[in-house]
Design an enzyme around this catalytic site. Sequence first.
Site, PDB file in Angstrom:
ATOM      1  N   GLU A 285       0.721  -1.243   0.007  1.00 39.62           N
ATOM      2  CA  GLU A 285       0.080  -0.025  -0.001  1.00 39.62           C
ATOM      3  C   GLU A 285       0.812   1.178   0.033  1.00 39.62           C
ATOM      4  O   GLU A 285       0.607   2.331  -0.815  1.00 39.62           O
ATOM      5  CB  GLU A 285      -1.076  -0.095   1.314  1.00 39.62           C
ATOM      6  CG  GLU A 285      -1.951   1.180   1.287  1.00 39.62           C
ATOM      7  CD  GLU A 285      -2.426   1.375   2.771  1.00 39.62           C
ATOM      8  OE1 GLU A 285      -2.881   0.498   3.058  1.00 39.62           O
ATOM      9  OE2 GLU A 285      -2.619   2.606   2.958  1.00 39.62           O
TER      10      GLU A 285
ATOM     11  N   SER B  81      -0.279  -9.751   6.929  1.00 41.72           N
ATOM     12  CA  SER B  81      -1.094  -8.761   6.845  1.00 41.72           C
ATOM     13  C   SER B  81      -0.582  -7.867   8.082  1.00 41.72           C
ATOM     14  O   SER B  81      -0.690  -7.958   9.272  1.00 41.72           O
ATOM     15  CB  SER B  81      -2.577  -9.364   7.263  1.00 41.72           C
ATOM     16  OG  SER B  81      -3.528  -8.393   8.047  1.00 41.72           O
TER      17      SER B  81
END
Lengths: 279, 279
Positions: free
Chosen positions: A125, A217
């Site tokens: 991201e 994650s």
Amino acid sequence: MKLVIAKSSGFCFGVKRAMDMALDAAKKYPKPLYTLGPLIHNPQAVEFIDQLGIKVRDRIGQISKGTVIFRSHGVSLDDFRMAREKRLLILDATCPIVKRAQVQAKYLHRHGYSVLIVGDAEHPEVEAIRSYLGKDVAVVDDARAVNQLGPWKKLGVIAQTTQSQSLFKEVIACSMEKAKEVRVFNTICQATTIRQREAIEIARKVDCMVVVGGYNSGNTQRLAAICKEIQPHTHQIETSRELNLRWFSRKEKVGLTAGASTPHWIIQEVESEIRGLKG
Amino acid sequence: MKLVIAKSSGFCFGVKRAMDMALDAAKKYPKPLYTLGPLIHNPQAVEFIDQLGIKVRDRIGQISKGTVIFRSHGVSLDDFRMAREKRLLILDATCPIVKRAQVQAKYLHRHGYSVLIVGDAEHPEVEAIRSYLGKDVAVVDDARAVNQLGPWKKLGVIAQTTQSQSLFKEVIACSMEKAKEVRVFNTICQATTIRQREAIEIARKVDCMVVVGGYNSGNTQRLAAICKEIQPHTHQIETSRELNLRWFSRKEKVGLTAGASTPHWIIQEVESEIRGLKG
């Protein structure tokens, strides 16, 4: 033994949306179907869509035709351009909250701000956001790192959407004295904040905490780290198979939460496994 | 007994400029001459210019002709308008750093930001800044006060120019979670920050600290408060007459600093008085 389950655990809006788009694409879109990097950061969910015929490719160079699904974390400017040059069919599953962070970062860059991203420089991201900003950009995951940066005339600050508010605040506070103007877009996802707050509340009340989610994650890792600060008996697992009986011996209250990319079926398995231990 | 004097004590650029303008006006400008409120927050300096024929008036309604000097802390929009309506000759001694804070606050207001001023709501500088901003403005001098405010879509934050950086930072950190966008202009005067830092360094090394300046001077009060947190034997005085022999008994090192509006001659008097005690 009592089990306290976080209401906010499991798929967030952006992850659910990406999964729905992928399931839909498996039925309707031109094959072969690919995601650029894992669609979401959960190996079990990725394996599930792999079985529907959607394959993970790490680089756009490995895809020559068909449909490419952009992962929930977004794609870099180069990848976006190459996907268009290759005339691939693009299905953009970038989380809209991540997209907004990209837009706001670009806005700051276009308006002459040096951009500071609070986040993990290695996370896709952050890599994607950064790719749109030219050279005047820095990434920090520690407030002390700000001491090595600046001074700035105009500083724009955003955060990786799954960061903790407390780190974001610390970085802002540290950069304040080194800039004439600081413009902050609070890009942290509300769902992340709510999930972290609820996890903190539960961790305070239990003797043992289980956090379910992919080891890759970021938001799950941070959730586990936040819980561990409060309750040292915190364990991160990906699936119920990793549960260890010893964790629960002589524990009266156990807390359970899960990251934003953890499928419901995995959480349910963990839940029934823990409830089973009780009997 | 050793005396450590802060290099940064005494008149700052803005105060010196205002005093020079007043001295100049006493020679060249149309009489009668007035300041709207005290020119600077130091009774002895104000008395000095009073003797040159410059009188203090608290309200613009009390002035009907001649020259009005706008104080270093700035004037409110109403006072500015009335001074023009009355066709008074205006000499604007507003500190340029205060002026910039006014301009930046107005900019935020004009661009749709709710404005938060970190400062003392009763201080004339803050009152003046606030007068240009309409209704969507709040003043806080405590970070906890932010909990009662917001949430905001677009929040603009500035500080009274003589505030401490640490309070400013705390307020920003608290408002972060309650706003989508926070735009901060760091309006704190560099001279104030340097003076506070030096005072902290000295207070850490001495057995007793003397802070010289007007009791109505916000920056002097804050300087004394900051020193007192570190060295409880901190005393604020306006002139050398208030020095108390007992403060220095059995003290090896004494620190001396002064606010931004404290005239050099007062600091020197205090210095020689303390040195005299030594012998």
